[in-house]
Scaffold this motif. Structure first.
Motif, PDB file in Angstrom:
ATOM      1  N   LYS A 124       0.822  -1.208   0.000  1.00 41.65           N
ATOM      2  CA  LYS A 124       0.000   0.000   0.000  1.00 41.65           C
ATOM      3  C   LYS A 124       0.861   1.266   0.000  1.00 41.65           C
ATOM      4  O   LYS A 124       0.392   2.337  -0.348  1.00 41.65           O
ATOM      5  CB  LYS A 124      -0.916   0.003   1.211  1.00 41.65           C
ATOM      6  N   TRP A 125       2.136   1.103   0.405  1.00 44.62           N
ATOM      7  CA  TRP A 125       3.027   2.270   0.430  1.00 44.62           C
ATOM      8  C   TRP A 125       3.402   2.749  -0.966  1.00 44.62           C
ATOM      9  O   TRP A 125       3.995   3.815  -1.123  1.00 44.62           O
ATOM     10  CB  TRP A 125       4.308   1.935   1.214  1.00 44.62           C
ATOM     11  N   MET A 126       3.061   1.969  -1.987  1.00 40.06           N
ATOM     12  CA  MET A 126       3.369   2.355  -3.364  1.00 40.06           C
ATOM     13  C   MET A 126       2.267   3.201  -4.009  1.00 40.06           C
ATOM     14  O   MET A 126       2.385   3.602  -5.171  1.00 40.06           O
ATOM     15  CB  MET A 126       3.591   1.097  -4.224  1.00 40.06           C
ATOM     16  N   ALA A 127       1.216   3.490  -3.265  1.00 41.16           N
ATOM     17  CA  ALA A 127       0.102   4.267  -3.817  1.00 41.16           C
ATOM     18  C   ALA A 127       0.523   5.637  -4.352  1.00 41.16           C
ATOM     19  O   ALA A 127       0.056   6.058  -5.424  1.00 41.16           O
ATOM     20  CB  ALA A 127      -0.997   4.418  -2.767  1.00 41.16           C
ATOM     21  N   PRO A 128       1.415   6.372  -3.640  1.00 41.62           N
ATOM     22  CA  PRO A 128       1.815   7.682  -4.187  1.00 41.62           C
ATOM     23  C   PRO A 128       2.457   7.594  -5.567  1.00 41.62           C
ATOM     24  O   PRO A 128       2.221   8.464  -6.414  1.00 41.62           O
ATOM     25  CB  PRO A 128       2.827   8.194  -3.151  1.00 41.62           C
ATOM     26  N   ALA A 129       3.238   6.532  -5.809  1.00 40.53           N
ATOM     27  CA  ALA A 129       3.879   6.392  -7.118  1.00 40.53           C
ATOM     28  C   ALA A 129       2.829   6.193  -8.209  1.00 40.53           C
ATOM     29  O   ALA A 129       2.937   6.760  -9.306  1.00 40.53           O
ATOM     30  CB  ALA A 129       4.849   5.216  -7.092  1.00 40.53           C
ATOM     31  N   VAL A 130       1.813   5.373  -7.917  1.00 44.31           N
ATOM     32  CA  VAL A 130       0.750   5.135  -8.902  1.00 44.31           C
ATOM     33  C   VAL A 130       0.003   6.426  -9.204  1.00 44.31           C
ATOM     34  O   VAL A 130      -0.305   6.739 -10.359  1.00 44.31           O
ATOM     35  CB  VAL A 130      -0.224   4.057  -8.388  1.00 44.31           C
TER      36      VAL A 130
ATOM     37  N   ALA B  45       2.350   8.938 -11.257  1.00 46.76           N
ATOM     38  CA  ALA B  45       2.521   8.529 -12.663  1.00 46.76           C
ATOM     39  C   ALA B  45       1.215   8.653 -13.434  1.00 46.76           C
ATOM     40  O   ALA B  45       1.218   8.960 -14.629  1.00 46.76           O
ATOM     41  CB  ALA B  45       3.044   7.101 -12.730  1.00 46.76           C
ATOM     42  N   GLY B  46       0.102   8.444 -12.737  1.00 49.98           N
ATOM     43  CA  GLY B  46      -1.186   8.535 -13.412  1.00 49.98           C
ATOM     44  C   GLY B  46      -1.534   9.935 -13.875  1.00 49.98           C
ATOM     45  O   GLY B  46      -2.367  10.109 -14.770  1.00 49.98           O
ATOM     46  N   THR B  47      -0.899  10.942 -13.280  1.00 52.48           N
ATOM     47  CA  THR B  47      -1.209  12.328 -13.660  1.00 52.48           C
ATOM     48  C   THR B  47      -0.579  12.739 -14.979  1.00 52.48           C
ATOM     49  O   THR B  47      -0.940  13.781 -15.526  1.00 52.48           O
ATOM     50  CB  THR B  47      -0.737  13.301 -12.568  1.00 52.48           C
ATOM     51  N   VAL B  48       0.363  11.960 -15.494  1.00 52.47           N
ATOM     52  CA  VAL B  48       1.049  12.348 -16.735  1.00 52.47           C
ATOM     53  C   VAL B  48       0.792  11.357 -17.864  1.00 52.47           C
ATOM     54  O   VAL B  48       1.552  11.286 -18.823  1.00 52.47           O
ATOM     55  CB  VAL B  48       2.574  12.484 -16.502  1.00 52.47           C
ATOM     56  N   VAL B  49      -0.291  10.585 -17.743  1.00 52.18           N
ATOM     57  CA  VAL B  49      -0.640   9.657 -18.816  1.00 52.18           C
ATOM     58  C   VAL B  49      -1.037  10.460 -20.054  1.00 52.18           C
ATOM     59  O   VAL B  49      -1.821  11.404 -19.973  1.00 52.18           O
ATOM     60  CB  VAL B  49      -1.796   8.739 -18.388  1.00 52.18           C
ATOM     61  N   ALA B  50      -0.467  10.113 -21.200  1.00 56.63           N
ATOM     62  CA  ALA B  50      -0.762  10.806 -22.451  1.00 56.63           C
ATOM     63  C   ALA B  50      -0.758   9.793 -23.585  1.00 56.63           C
ATOM     64  O   ALA B  50      -0.236   8.674 -23.452  1.00 56.63           O
ATOM     65  CB  ALA B  50       0.265  11.907 -22.711  1.00 56.63           C
ATOM     66  N   ASN B  51      -1.355  10.181 -24.692  1.00 59.07           N
ATOM     67  CA  ASN B  51      -1.433   9.309 -25.864  1.00 59.07           C
ATOM     68  C   ASN B  51      -0.139   9.418 -26.664  1.00 59.07           C
ATOM     69  O   ASN B  51      -0.078  10.064 -27.711  1.00 59.07           O
ATOM     70  CB  ASN B  51      -2.641   9.703 -26.713  1.00 59.07           C
ATOM     71  N   GLU B  52       0.899   8.761 -26.159  1.00 58.23           N
ATOM     72  CA  GLU B  52       2.210   8.822 -26.805  1.00 58.23           C
ATOM     73  C   GLU B  52       2.214   8.205 -28.196  1.00 58.23           C
ATOM     74  O   GLU B  52       2.790   8.772 -29.131  1.00 58.23           O
ATOM     75  CB  GLU B  52       3.252   8.154 -25.898  1.00 58.23           C
ATOM     76  N   PRO B  53       1.539   7.042 -28.416  1.00 55.84           N
ATOM     77  CA  PRO B  53       1.493   6.511 -29.789  1.00 55.84           C
ATOM     78  C   PRO B  53       0.801   7.471 -30.754  1.00 55.84           C
ATOM     79  O   PRO B  53       1.210   7.594 -31.911  1.00 55.84           O
ATOM     80  CB  PRO B  53       0.696   5.206 -29.628  1.00 55.84           C
ATOM     81  N   GLY B  54      -0.248   8.155 -30.277  1.00 57.69           N
ATOM     82  CA  GLY B  54      -0.925   9.128 -31.125  1.00 57.69           C
ATOM     83  C   GLY B  54      -0.012  10.284 -31.487  1.00 57.69           C
ATOM     84  O   GLY B  54      -0.045  10.789 -32.626  1.00 57.69           O
ATOM     85  N   MET B  55       0.814  10.718 -30.526  1.00 54.25           N
ATOM     86  CA  MET B  55       1.776  11.791 -30.801  1.00 54.25           C
ATOM     87  C   MET B  55       2.773  11.352 -31.870  1.00 54.25           C
ATOM     88  O   MET B  55       3.086  12.108 -32.805  1.00 54.25           O
ATOM     89  CB  MET B  55       2.540  12.169 -29.526  1.00 54.25           C
ATOM     90  N   ALA B  56       3.291  10.126 -31.719  1.00 54.12           N
ATOM     91  CA  ALA B  56       4.270   9.627 -32.682  1.00 54.12           C
ATOM     92  C   ALA B  56       3.652   9.509 -34.074  1.00 54.12           C
ATOM     93  O   ALA B  56       4.292   9.840 -35.079  1.00 54.12           O
ATOM     94  CB  ALA B  56       4.802   8.273 -32.215  1.00 54.12           C
ATOM     95  N   GLN B  57       2.388   9.050 -34.137  1.00 51.73           N
ATOM     96  CA  GLN B  57       1.718   8.920 -35.428  1.00 51.73           C
ATOM     97  C   GLN B  57       1.491  10.281 -36.059  1.00 51.73           C
ATOM     98  O   GLN B  57       1.680  10.475 -37.266  1.00 51.73           O
ATOM     99  CB  GLN B  57       0.378   8.196 -35.249  1.00 51.73           C
ATOM    100  N   ALA B  58       1.082  11.260 -35.229  1.00 54.75           N
ATOM    101  CA  ALA B  58       0.863  12.615 -35.744  1.00 54.75           C
ATOM    102  C   ALA B  58       2.168  13.217 -36.259  1.00 54.75           C
ATOM    103  O   ALA B  58       2.194  13.866 -37.317  1.00 54.75           O
ATOM    104  CB  ALA B  58       0.271  13.497 -34.652  1.00 54.75           C
TER     105      ALA B  58
END
Length: 241
Positions: A20-26, A29-42
């Motif tokens: 449960k001590w790993m919750a802050p890491a999750v 990291a969840g705040t910077v989720v982005a569509n990286e494959p979409g960026m690469a395709q664009a």
């Protein structure tokens, strides 16, 4: 196929189930989720599908037009046509460069996210092994306390590493705002490829009705005027306008 970001998030969630001590890491990291494959395709679309099309065909067509115009055309008219075509060719090259720059900017942003998620994946892979060892220590009465302390220490280090990675990404992405502003400026320039509003050109007003004039006939010998040139009333252009 899942993206690198999705795989990294799943790895972190697995760590959160172990400790449960790993919750802050999750959460971080969840705040910077982005569509990286979409960026690469664009980025690929801008650089190859759009900018690339202004490179291959145009480079072949425009020189062919100039070469064809040199045969059977009045010298001054042909020279003016060639000047305009060359200028147009140069402007096409500038436009292609702008489109390629936009693709390069988007590729840099996507590369920043890829680097971030690869670091997260590597960290998660290492951390899960260490946490499993700490959990095994907690299973024995003799080492339970040390196992709990080790779990907190590992989680603290992992959370700190994710925080550093995230801050580094945010710092690197501060220029994203400037990149997007530059892209907006480049997009604004496209409005002037075909002027509109007060700057719009009405080409119908510049049309010349040549029905009342005889068709062009080439002179009998080079450097002579064509038939009917004696009765032509030539008016020089107004250079003061």
């Amino acid at each position: 196929m899942a993206s690198i970001g999705q795989r990294a998030i799943e790895k972190l969630k697995a760590l959160g189930k172990i400790s449960k001590w790993m919750a802050p890491a999750v959460i971080m990291a969840g705040t910077v989720v982005a569509n990286e494959p979409g960026m690469a395709q664009a980025a690929s679309n801008w650089k190859h599908s759009i900018a690339g099309r202004l490179d291959d065909g145009v480079k072949q067509l425009l020189p062919q037009l100039v070469a064809t115009s040199r045969d059977g055309w009045i010298a001054l008219d042909q020279q003016e046509f060639e000047r305009v075509v060359v200028h147009f060719h140069q402007e096409i090259g500038v436009l292609r460069g702008v489109l390629g720059d936009i693709g390069g900017m988007m590729d840099e942003v996507a590369a920043g996210y890829r680097s971030y998620w690869l670091k997260i994946l590597s960290l998660a892979t290492t951390t899960i092994t260490a946490l499993m060892f700490a959990k095994r220590l907690q299973g024995s009465p003799h080492t339970a306390i040390w196992g709990g302390l080790l779990e907190k220490f590992i989680a603290s280090g992992a959370n700190g590493a994710v925080a550093v990675f995230t801050l580094t990404l945010v710092s690197g992405m501060r220029g994203t705002g400037e990149i997007m502003a530059t892209m907006a400026k480049k997009g604004h320039q496209f409005l002037y490829v075909e002027p509109s509003g007060p700057g719009k050109i009405n080409f119908t007003q510049a049309a010349i009705n040549a029905n009342s004039f005889p068709s062009f006939q080439a002179p009998a010998r080079p450097e002579e005027l064509p038939p009917g040139a004696d009765g032509f009333d030539w008016k020089a252009p107004d250079t003061k306008a």
